[in-house]
Scaffold this motif. Sequence first.
Motif, PDB file in Angstrom:
ATOM      1  N   PHE A  51       3.449   1.007 -16.008  1.00 39.58           N
ATOM      2  CA  PHE A  51       3.498   2.031 -14.965  1.00 39.58           C
ATOM      3  C   PHE A  51       4.749   1.866 -14.100  1.00 39.58           C
ATOM      4  N   GLY A  52       5.209   3.000 -13.580  1.00 35.43           N
ATOM      5  CA  GLY A  52       6.361   3.030 -12.688  1.00 35.43           C
ATOM      6  C   GLY A  52       5.949   3.567 -11.337  1.00 35.43           C
ATOM      7  N   CYS A  53       6.585   3.076 -10.272  1.00 40.19           N
ATOM      8  CA  CYS A  53       6.176   3.392  -8.905  1.00 40.19           C
ATOM      9  C   CYS A  53       7.313   4.012  -8.103  1.00 40.19           C
ATOM     10  N   GLN A  54       6.927   4.642  -7.010  1.00 37.94           N
ATOM     11  CA  GLN A  54       7.872   5.195  -6.038  1.00 37.94           C
ATOM     12  C   GLN A  54       7.463   4.683  -4.664  1.00 37.94           C
ATOM     13  N   TYR A  55       8.388   4.023  -3.979  1.00 42.40           N
ATOM     14  CA  TYR A  55       8.064   3.345  -2.726  1.00 42.40           C
ATOM     15  C   TYR A  55       8.292   4.250  -1.536  1.00 42.40           C
ATOM     16  N   ARG A  56       7.299   4.317  -0.654  1.00 41.75           N
ATOM     17  CA  ARG A  56       7.380   5.161   0.528  1.00 41.75           C
ATOM     18  C   ARG A  56       7.566   4.359   1.817  1.00 41.75           C
ATOM     19  N   GLY A  57       7.823   3.075   1.694  1.00 40.98           N
ATOM     20  CA  GLY A  57       8.075   2.235   2.861  1.00 40.98           C
ATOM     21  C   GLY A  57       9.548   2.250   3.247  1.00 40.98           C
ATOM     22  N   PRO A  58       9.980   1.300   4.084  1.00 39.07           N
ATOM     23  CA  PRO A  58      11.373   1.259   4.544  1.00 39.07           C
ATOM     24  C   PRO A  58      12.368   1.222   3.393  1.00 39.07           C
ATOM     25  N   ALA A  59      13.430   1.998   3.518  1.00 39.61           N
ATOM     26  CA  ALA A  59      14.432   2.098   2.454  1.00 39.61           C
ATOM     27  C   ALA A  59      15.124   0.775   2.173  1.00 39.61           C
ATOM     28  N   THR A  60      15.102  -0.130   3.126  1.00 39.93           N
ATOM     29  CA  THR A  60      15.764  -1.432   2.944  1.00 39.93           C
ATOM     30  C   THR A  60      14.901  -2.413   2.155  1.00 39.93           C
ATOM     31  N   ASP A  61      13.609  -2.116   2.000  1.00 40.17           N
ATOM     32  CA  ASP A  61      12.734  -2.980   1.186  1.00 40.17           C
ATOM     33  C   ASP A  61      13.094  -2.843  -0.287  1.00 40.17           C
TER      34      ASP A  61
ATOM     35  N   HIS B  76       0.814  -1.216   0.000  1.00 39.60           N
ATOM     36  CA  HIS B  76       0.000   0.000   0.000  1.00 39.60           C
ATOM     37  C   HIS B  76       0.849   1.267   0.000  1.00 39.60           C
ATOM     38  N   GLN B  77       2.173   1.148   0.237  1.00 42.39           N
ATOM     39  CA  GLN B  77       3.048   2.319   0.184  1.00 42.39           C
ATOM     40  C   GLN B  77       3.811   2.427  -1.144  1.00 42.39           C
ATOM     41  N   LEU B  78       3.365   1.655  -2.129  1.00 43.22           N
ATOM     42  CA  LEU B  78       3.969   1.682  -3.458  1.00 43.22           C
ATOM     43  C   LEU B  78       3.144   2.626  -4.338  1.00 43.22           C
ATOM     44  N   SER B  79       3.581   3.864  -4.431  1.00 40.80           N
ATOM     45  CA  SER B  79       2.827   4.912  -5.117  1.00 40.80           C
ATOM     46  C   SER B  79       2.964   4.767  -6.634  1.00 40.80           C
ATOM     47  N   ILE B  80       1.830   4.587  -7.324  1.00 42.51           N
ATOM     48  CA  ILE B  80       1.826   4.488  -8.792  1.00 42.51           C
ATOM     49  C   ILE B  80       1.871   5.906  -9.346  1.00 42.51           C
ATOM     50  N   ARG B  81       2.838   6.195 -10.213  1.00 35.03           N
ATOM     51  CA  ARG B  81       3.065   7.590 -10.595  1.00 35.03           C
ATOM     52  C   ARG B  81       3.022   7.854 -12.105  1.00 35.03           C
ATOM     53  N   HIS B  82       3.823   7.114 -12.880  1.00 30.12           N
ATOM     54  CA  HIS B  82       3.983   7.453 -14.297  1.00 30.12           C
ATOM     55  C   HIS B  82       3.670   6.265 -15.194  1.00 30.12           C
ATOM     56  N   MET B  83       3.246   6.573 -16.431  1.00 32.20           N
ATOM     57  CA  MET B  83       2.744   5.515 -17.313  1.00 32.20           C
ATOM     58  C   MET B  83       3.055   5.835 -18.778  1.00 32.20           C
ATOM     59  N   ASP B  84       2.999   4.774 -19.594  1.00 31.14           N
ATOM     60  CA  ASP B  84       2.962   4.924 -21.044  1.00 31.14           C
ATOM     61  C   ASP B  84       2.346   3.661 -21.624  1.00 31.14           C
ATOM     62  N   ARG B  85       1.970   3.745 -22.891  1.00 28.11           N
ATOM     63  CA  ARG B  85       1.269   2.652 -23.555  1.00 28.11           C
ATOM     64  C   ARG B  85       2.140   2.060 -24.647  1.00 28.11           C
ATOM     65  N   ASP B  86       2.248   0.715 -24.682  1.00 23.36           N
ATOM     66  CA  ASP B  86       3.104   0.077 -25.681  1.00 23.36           C
ATOM     67  C   ASP B  86       2.335  -0.220 -26.961  1.00 23.36           C
ATOM     68  N   GLN B  87       2.994  -0.926 -27.904  1.00 27.43           N
ATOM     69  CA  GLN B  87       2.408  -1.160 -29.217  1.00 27.43           C
ATOM     70  C   GLN B  87       1.171  -2.047 -29.159  1.00 27.43           C
ATOM     71  N   ALA B  88       1.008  -2.853 -28.110  1.00 23.12           N
ATOM     72  CA  ALA B  88      -0.155  -3.729 -27.971  1.00 23.12           C
ATOM     73  C   ALA B  88      -1.283  -3.069 -27.189  1.00 23.12           C
ATOM     74  N   GLY B  89      -1.077  -1.852 -26.720  1.00 23.74           N
ATOM     75  CA  GLY B  89      -2.088  -1.166 -25.936  1.00 23.74           C
ATOM     76  C   GLY B  89      -1.975  -1.409 -24.448  1.00 23.74           C
ATOM     77  N   THR B  90      -0.970  -2.167 -24.021  1.00 23.78           N
ATOM     78  CA  THR B  90      -0.739  -2.391 -22.598  1.00 23.78           C
ATOM     79  C   THR B  90      -0.186  -1.132 -21.961  1.00 23.78           C
ATOM     80  N   VAL B  91      -0.710  -0.786 -20.788  1.00 26.81           N
ATOM     81  CA  VAL B  91      -0.224   0.380 -20.057  1.00 26.81           C
ATOM     82  C   VAL B  91       0.856  -0.076 -19.076  1.00 26.81           C
TER      83      VAL B  91
END
Length: 367
Positions: free
Chosen positions: A241-251, A224-239
């Motif tokens: 996404f890239g995330c930024q984690y707000r939990g412990p830095a060691t995870d 739940h601390q994995l923030s979904i932030r940025h996206m793009d769509r590939d040639q098949a229409g799949t989206v």
Amino acid sequence: MRASLIDRRDFLRAAGAGFAAAMAPRAWAATLAVDAVFATAFVKRDGSFGAAVLSEAGEILHTVDLPDRGHDVTFDPGSMRSVVFARQPGTFAVVFDHAGRAPPLTIASIAGRHFFGHGVFSPDGSLLYATENDFDNAAGVVGVYDAKAKFSRVGEFPTYGMGPHELLLLGDGRTLAIANGGIETHPDFGRAELNIATMKPSYTLVDRITGDLIEKHELPPALHQLSIRHMDRDQAGTVWFGCQYRGPATDRPALVGRAIRGKELELLEMPQDVLSGFRNYIGSVAANPAAGTVAVTSPEGNSLAVIEAASGRVMATKSLVEVCGLAPDAAGYMATTGAGEIVGGAGTRSEPGYVWDNHMLRIAAVV
């Protein structure tokens, strides 16, 4: 490909004398040999802010002043106008015309809202959709602006989540994919994140005409601390996404995933050394449909990775200091860095007076 592109010289003639006059002669001549330009925000070393149009060789062709730091850029091929959005919690977006036919126009956020840095045009260019924060109610909204009426705000609808960031228009021309980062912010507290212990990121599909929710997907509770932030769509229409984690830095949670309509979100497994190199932060995502690849950057980890879209396999990685801006370029990618570098198929070009910001947009010479 040729059917979707106009002749580059016709494109530049259509741009008019105003655009040509804004360029140095050498830069103007260089545009005659390119199929696309790239738009990105920047901070200059003297503390000023702006957005720039770059050639495929990384040359600065044109700049527009901004009142503060910018974030992402969107483009309407019909009117040949771009909009650069303020970095959150910004209260402005600036519309500029690459042809120099009109002065820049500033869009101000309404009371009780601020921009989250991203937006997209409707297929006909008549409407602009922007992710915004209803900060007193801790709710994400999409603001709707009439591009034919000086970008007056004509409505809004919910993103069905908190802290929306990037949004994409899918191939049907009607469905918006929205990355709800799940983080509560309020301008009274600057960029402070107020709900890390209880955040709930989500990925939603919303009908841009009715504002109705089509699908909503949340990550497992353990993430739940994995923030979904940025996206793009590939040639098949799949989206993707890239995330930024707000939990412990060691995870070391997975940071890249893909979304297919009607299916649950899938997080991508990566080699541990690649994943660790991102330092729990993906700053930008870009797909190259012609090459069948997707790339992600991490300015925190000084890392760029290229992924084969069909298999999800990491094909290549590159180390670049504070790399973040990313856009498809021929069979590869152009990237920009906080160190002033522009890296692409034409090699590396350095602009020491510039700190390039988080995102970059490829603008093809379109009909």
